[in-house]
Design a protein around this motif. Structure first.
Motif, PDB file in Angstrom:
ATOM      1  N   ASP A  26       0.853  -1.182   0.000  1.00  0.00           N
ATOM      2  CA  ASP A  26       0.000   0.000   0.000  1.00  0.00           C
ATOM      3  C   ASP A  26       0.888   1.230   0.000  1.00  0.00           C
ATOM      4  O   ASP A  26       1.866   1.300   0.755  1.00  0.00           O
ATOM      5  N   LEU A  27       0.544   2.207  -0.843  1.00  0.00           N
ATOM      6  CA  LEU A  27       1.296   3.459  -0.952  1.00  0.00           C
ATOM      7  C   LEU A  27       0.363   4.639  -0.780  1.00  0.00           C
ATOM      8  O   LEU A  27      -0.808   4.572  -1.164  1.00  0.00           O
ATOM      9  N   GLU A  28       0.903   5.719  -0.244  1.00  0.00           N
ATOM     10  CA  GLU A  28       0.199   7.003  -0.204  1.00  0.00           C
ATOM     11  C   GLU A  28       0.998   7.985  -1.053  1.00  0.00           C
ATOM     12  O   GLU A  28       2.224   7.932  -1.070  1.00  0.00           O
ATOM     13  N   THR A  29       0.284   8.882  -1.733  1.00  0.00           N
ATOM     14  CA  THR A  29       0.972   9.884  -2.535  1.00  0.00           C
ATOM     15  C   THR A  29       0.121  11.138  -2.664  1.00  0.00           C
ATOM     16  O   THR A  29      -1.105  11.074  -2.619  1.00  0.00           O
ATOM     17  N   ARG A  30       0.796  12.266  -2.832  1.00  0.00           N
ATOM     18  CA  ARG A  30       0.111  13.516  -3.160  1.00  0.00           C
ATOM     19  C   ARG A  30       0.109  13.718  -4.664  1.00  0.00           C
ATOM     20  O   ARG A  30      -0.600  14.579  -5.165  1.00  0.00           O
ATOM     21  N   GLU A  31       0.930  12.980  -5.369  1.00  0.00           N
ATOM     22  CA  GLU A  31       1.069  13.090  -6.832  1.00  0.00           C
ATOM     23  C   GLU A  31       0.505  11.830  -7.482  1.00  0.00           C
ATOM     24  O   GLU A  31       1.233  11.027  -8.064  1.00  0.00           O
ATOM     25  N   GLN A  88       8.927   6.324  -4.575  1.00  0.00           N
ATOM     26  CA  GLN A  88       8.062   7.367  -5.123  1.00  0.00           C
ATOM     27  C   GLN A  88       6.821   7.644  -4.290  1.00  0.00           C
ATOM     28  O   GLN A  88       6.055   8.551  -4.609  1.00  0.00           O
ATOM     29  N   GLY A  89       6.576   6.889  -3.268  1.00  0.00           N
ATOM     30  CA  GLY A  89       5.402   7.103  -2.424  1.00  0.00           C
ATOM     31  C   GLY A  89       5.719   6.682  -1.005  1.00  0.00           C
ATOM     32  O   GLY A  89       6.773   6.115  -0.730  1.00  0.00           O
ATOM     33  N   ASN A  90       4.798   6.962  -0.107  1.00  0.00           N
ATOM     34  CA  ASN A  90       4.947   6.568   1.290  1.00  0.00           C
ATOM     35  C   ASN A  90       4.365   5.161   1.446  1.00  0.00           C
ATOM     36  O   ASN A  90       3.160   4.961   1.332  1.00  0.00           O
ATOM     37  N   VAL A  91       5.221   4.174   1.712  1.00  0.00           N
ATOM     38  CA  VAL A  91       4.781   2.789   1.865  1.00  0.00           C
ATOM     39  C   VAL A  91       4.154   2.639   3.246  1.00  0.00           C
ATOM     40  O   VAL A  91       4.816   2.847   4.263  1.00  0.00           O
ATOM     41  N   THR A  92       2.858   2.307   3.293  1.00  0.00           N
ATOM     42  CA  THR A  92       2.167   2.143   4.571  1.00  0.00           C
ATOM     43  C   THR A  92       1.996   0.671   4.937  1.00  0.00           C
ATOM     44  O   THR A  92       1.679   0.356   6.078  1.00  0.00           O
ATOM     45  N   TYR A  93       2.202  -0.214   3.989  1.00  0.00           N
ATOM     46  CA  TYR A  93       2.049  -1.648   4.253  1.00  0.00           C
ATOM     47  C   TYR A  93       2.783  -2.412   3.157  1.00  0.00           C
ATOM     48  O   TYR A  93       2.741  -2.039   1.984  1.00  0.00           O
ATOM     49  N   THR A 167       4.294 -11.523  -8.883  1.00  0.00           N
ATOM     50  CA  THR A 167       3.168 -10.595  -8.901  1.00  0.00           C
ATOM     51  C   THR A 167       3.270  -9.564  -7.776  1.00  0.00           C
ATOM     52  O   THR A 167       3.546  -9.910  -6.637  1.00  0.00           O
ATOM     53  N   VAL A 168       3.030  -8.305  -8.130  1.00  0.00           N
ATOM     54  CA  VAL A 168       2.997  -7.211  -7.166  1.00  0.00           C
ATOM     55  C   VAL A 168       1.591  -6.619  -7.192  1.00  0.00           C
ATOM     56  O   VAL A 168       1.120  -6.194  -8.242  1.00  0.00           O
ATOM     57  N   TYR A 169       0.918  -6.621  -6.051  1.00  0.00           N
ATOM     58  CA  TYR A 169      -0.404  -6.017  -5.911  1.00  0.00           C
ATOM     59  C   TYR A 169      -0.214  -4.669  -5.222  1.00  0.00           C
ATOM     60  O   TYR A 169       0.134  -4.616  -4.048  1.00  0.00           O
ATOM     61  N   LEU A 170      -0.416  -3.594  -5.961  1.00  0.00           N
ATOM     62  CA  LEU A 170      -0.218  -2.245  -5.415  1.00  0.00           C
ATOM     63  C   LEU A 170      -1.559  -1.580  -5.166  1.00  0.00           C
ATOM     64  O   LEU A 170      -2.434  -1.595  -6.033  1.00  0.00           O
ATOM     65  N   SER A 171      -1.704  -0.972  -4.013  1.00  0.00           N
ATOM     66  CA  SER A 171      -2.850  -0.135  -3.714  1.00  0.00           C
ATOM     67  C   SER A 171      -2.312   1.262  -3.468  1.00  0.00           C
ATOM     68  O   SER A 171      -1.446   1.442  -2.603  1.00  0.00           O
ATOM     69  N   ILE A 172      -2.826   2.242  -4.207  1.00  0.00           N
ATOM     70  CA  ILE A 172      -2.325   3.614  -4.103  1.00  0.00           C
ATOM     71  C   ILE A 172      -3.450   4.502  -3.614  1.00  0.00           C
ATOM     72  O   ILE A 172      -4.521   4.546  -4.229  1.00  0.00           O
ATOM     73  N   GLN A 173      -3.207   5.222  -2.526  1.00  0.00           N
ATOM     74  CA  GLN A 173      -4.201   6.127  -1.966  1.00  0.00           C
ATOM     75  C   GLN A 173      -3.702   7.555  -2.148  1.00  0.00           C
ATOM     76  O   GLN A 173      -2.589   7.877  -1.742  1.00  0.00           O
ATOM     77  N   GLU A 174      -4.514   8.397  -2.769  1.00  0.00           N
ATOM     78  CA  GLU A 174      -4.174   9.817  -2.900  1.00  0.00           C
ATOM     79  C   GLU A 174      -4.461  10.504  -1.573  1.00  0.00           C
ATOM     80  O   GLU A 174      -5.513  10.317  -0.990  1.00  0.00           O
ATOM     81  N   VAL A 175      -3.497  11.256  -1.089  1.00  0.00           N
ATOM     82  CA  VAL A 175      -3.686  12.001   0.162  1.00  0.00           C
ATOM     83  C   VAL A 175      -3.467  13.494  -0.114  1.00  0.00           C
ATOM     84  O   VAL A 175      -2.771  13.868  -1.040  1.00  0.00           O
ATOM     85  N   GLN A 176      -4.104  14.321   0.705  1.00  0.00           N
ATOM     86  CA  GLN A 176      -3.985  15.781   0.546  1.00  0.00           C
ATOM     87  C   GLN A 176      -2.830  16.309   1.353  1.00  0.00           C
ATOM     88  O   GLN A 176      -2.456  15.776   2.353  1.00  0.00           O
TER      89      GLN A 176
END
Length: 176
Positions: A26-31, A88-93, A167-176
């Protein structure tokens, strides 16, 4: 003697492990747009492919602000790709699992070789067959053997694909 035992052990090559690797991250990103494009580019650059991609949350809310978006991507490739994405993102999990299919792979390969030898013997017998009944029986068994061989080859191709393209399962969450 000990030297004979040591040379006998070194003459045997170790069995190549057949491993299927899966990673959930799981990743978080502003971009969001930049990251999803970068992931697609990285998958291609590292010789993988996108198996599935979903994006949700693109709607506008009542005030005209865009709600945060969420994306899931299933990519087939690993190592260098994971390093690139993680930067490139904040890895949360992150969770990685490895499934060892060496014994299954070896068993299928062994059964395939046995069937190939049987197929060769059947062809030899078919060339010498003198009665119609014998020809019919041999051709029937040959058909069964070919069907089984095709099934085993399909299983090996599937395993090879899963081994080569982890296999890589990516979940990307846009954050403000």
């Amino acid at each position: 003697s000990d030297s004979e035992n040591a040379s006998a052990e070194t003459s045997q090559t170790p069995m190549e492990r057949k491993l299927i690797r899966n990673v959930n991250m799981d990743l978080e990103t502003r971009e969001f747009d930049a990251l999803t494009k970068s992931i697609t580019d990285a998958v291609t650059a590292f010789g993988g492919y996108i198996q599935q991609s979903d994006v949700s949350g693109n709607s506008l809310n009542w005030s005209g602000d865009r709600s945060s978006r969420y994306s899931t991507i299933t990519a087939r490739k690993l190592d260098a790709f994971l390093t690139e994405v993680s930067s490139q993102g904040n890895v949360t999990y992150k969770n990685e699992s490895v499934q060892d299919v060496t014994l299954q792979y070896t068993d299928i390969t062994s059964r395939k070789k046995t069937l190939q030898m049987e197929q060769e013997r059947l062809w030899a017998l078919l060339e010498k067959a003198e009665s119609v009944d014998a020809v019919i029986a041999l051709e029937s068994r040959l058909s069964e053997v070919r069907y089984q061989l095709e099934s085993l080859e399909s299983q090996l191709r599937t395993l090879d694909n899963q081994i080569v393209y982890s296999t890589v399962y990516l979940s990307i969450q846009e954050v403000q």
